[in-house]
Design an enzyme around this catalytic site. Structure first.
Site, PDB file in Angstrom:
ATOM      1  N   CYS A   1     -10.815  34.264  29.441  1.00 64.24           N
ATOM      2  CA  CYS A   1     -11.537  34.087  30.700  1.00 64.24           C
ATOM      3  C   CYS A   1     -11.867  32.610  30.910  1.00 64.24           C
ATOM      4  O   CYS A   1     -12.547  31.988  30.088  1.00 64.24           O
ATOM      5  CB  CYS A   1     -12.819  34.923  30.686  1.00 64.24           C
ATOM      6  SG  CYS A   1     -13.809  34.750  32.183  1.00 64.24           S
TER       7      CYS A   1
ATOM      8  N   ARG B   1      -5.191  37.867  37.460  1.00 66.64           N
ATOM      9  CA  ARG B   1      -4.319  38.561  36.510  1.00 66.64           C
ATOM     10  C   ARG B   1      -4.900  39.891  36.037  1.00 66.64           C
ATOM     11  O   ARG B   1      -4.301  40.569  35.199  1.00 66.64           O
ATOM     12  CB  ARG B   1      -4.048  37.660  35.296  1.00 66.64           C
ATOM     13  CG  ARG B   1      -3.379  36.332  35.669  1.00 66.64           C
ATOM     14  CD  ARG B   1      -3.400  35.373  34.513  1.00 66.64           C
ATOM     15  NE  ARG B   1      -4.785  34.988  34.207  1.00 66.64           N
ATOM     16  CZ  ARG B   1      -5.121  34.218  33.166  1.00 66.64           C
ATOM     17  NH1 ARG B   1      -4.187  33.772  32.335  1.00 66.64           N
ATOM     18  NH2 ARG B   1      -6.392  33.906  32.958  1.00 66.64           N
TER      19      ARG B   1
ATOM     20  N   CYS C   1     -13.876  40.485  36.424  1.00 67.83           N
ATOM     21  CA  CYS C   1     -13.689  39.069  36.703  1.00 67.83           C
ATOM     22  C   CYS C   1     -12.783  38.893  37.926  1.00 67.83           C
ATOM     23  O   CYS C   1     -11.909  39.709  38.190  1.00 67.83           O
ATOM     24  CB  CYS C   1     -13.068  38.392  35.480  1.00 67.83           C
ATOM     25  SG  CYS C   1     -12.885  36.604  35.649  1.00 67.83           S
TER      26      CYS C   1
ATOM     27  N   ASP D   1     -10.465  36.862  38.171  1.00 69.65           N
ATOM     28  CA  ASP D   1      -9.154  36.414  37.716  1.00 69.65           C
ATOM     29  C   ASP D   1      -8.050  37.266  38.345  1.00 69.65           C
ATOM     30  O   ASP D   1      -8.071  38.495  38.253  1.00 69.65           O
ATOM     31  CB  ASP D   1      -9.091  36.498  36.190  1.00 69.65           C
ATOM     32  CG  ASP D   1      -7.883  35.784  35.615  1.00 69.65           C
ATOM     33  OD1 ASP D   1      -6.740  36.138  35.985  1.00 69.65           O
ATOM     34  OD2 ASP D   1      -8.078  34.873  34.784  1.00 69.65           O
TER      35      ASP D   1
ATOM     36  N   HIS E   1     -12.201  39.932  30.216  1.00 67.89           N
ATOM     37  CA  HIS E   1     -10.856  39.769  29.648  1.00 67.89           C
ATOM     38  C   HIS E   1     -10.830  38.560  28.729  1.00 67.89           C
ATOM     39  O   HIS E   1     -11.570  37.600  28.919  1.00 67.89           O
ATOM     40  CB  HIS E   1      -9.799  39.637  30.757  1.00 67.89           C
ATOM     41  CG  HIS E   1      -9.959  38.408  31.590  1.00 67.89           C
ATOM     42  ND1 HIS E   1      -9.250  37.259  31.344  1.00 67.89           N
ATOM     43  CD2 HIS E   1     -10.759  38.147  32.651  1.00 67.89           C
ATOM     44  CE1 HIS E   1      -9.602  36.336  32.245  1.00 67.89           C
ATOM     45  NE2 HIS E   1     -10.514  36.846  33.037  1.00 67.89           N
TER      46      HIS E   1
END
Length: 193
Positions: free
Chosen positions: A101, A46, A42, A44, A98
């Site tokens: 999400c 993080r 992803c 993302d 994750h």
């Protein structure tokens, strides 16, 4: 612009510290790219692939998009997959989602976000496919389970791609993995698909 300048300063500091710790690091990095792993994850911020698996630049080839989708019409993702398999000869393709999400959670909701709704339609279809499994779950459980189901579906898409099938047909060693990452504790979980 102070924030952007700080990034450039951070880069200089990182480069200097890296050369001090290992004077040949950048020479080795420049000379070749020979990762054994392709990470499809992803976007993302993080979930930094290299960091969470403890690998250095050059050790893992990375493709990221919203909700770690592998869509058979996404030539960007498929080009990365083909390059990794056919040119770099990776031995492992890791599809990693994750929990928490935002793409999955947006797909589960009724709100509209614009262009990305088309992309998230793949997850909406997946939620519909598994609606009986999801119907009695709490919102948090539903989100977590959808994150897992999404990883499993995308890993299956990788496995069904002609890129992977051709590689396996010619005897290339290649394993597809389904992993999920927890933002709460930093741990990966193998979904063992």
């Amino acid at each position: 612009m102070k924030n952007i300048e700080q990034l450039l300063d951070n880069n200089r500091n990182w480069s200097d510290a890296t050369k001090l710790a290992d004077p040949e690091f950048f020479n080795r990095l420049y000379e070749r790219q020979k990762p054994e792993y392709l990470w499809i994850g992803c976007s993302d911020s993080r979930v930094p692939a290299n960091q969470i698996v403890g690998l250095l630049p050059g050790d893992i080839f990375v493709h990221r998009n919203v909700a770690n989708l592998v869509v058979h019409t996404d030539f960007n993702c498929l080009s990365v997959l083909q390059y990794a398999v056919d040119v770099l000869k990776v031995k492992h393709v890791i599809v990693c989602g994750h929990y928490g999400c935002g793409g999955v959670e947006a797909a589960l909701g009724d709100q509209q976000f614009g262009l990305i709704d088309n992309w998230l339609g793949h997850i909406k279809d997946l939620a519909y496919k598994h609606r009986d499994q999801l119907k009695d779950l709490s919102p948090q459980q539903k989100s977590n389970r959808m994150c897992e189901l999404n990883v499993l579906e995308q890993a299956a898409n990788v496995s069904r791609s002609n890129i992977v099938r051709y590689a396996q047909g010619r005897g290339q060693t290649l394993t597809v993995h389904s992993w999920i990452y927890s933002l709460k504790n930093g741990l990966l979980k193998d979904l063992e698909a």
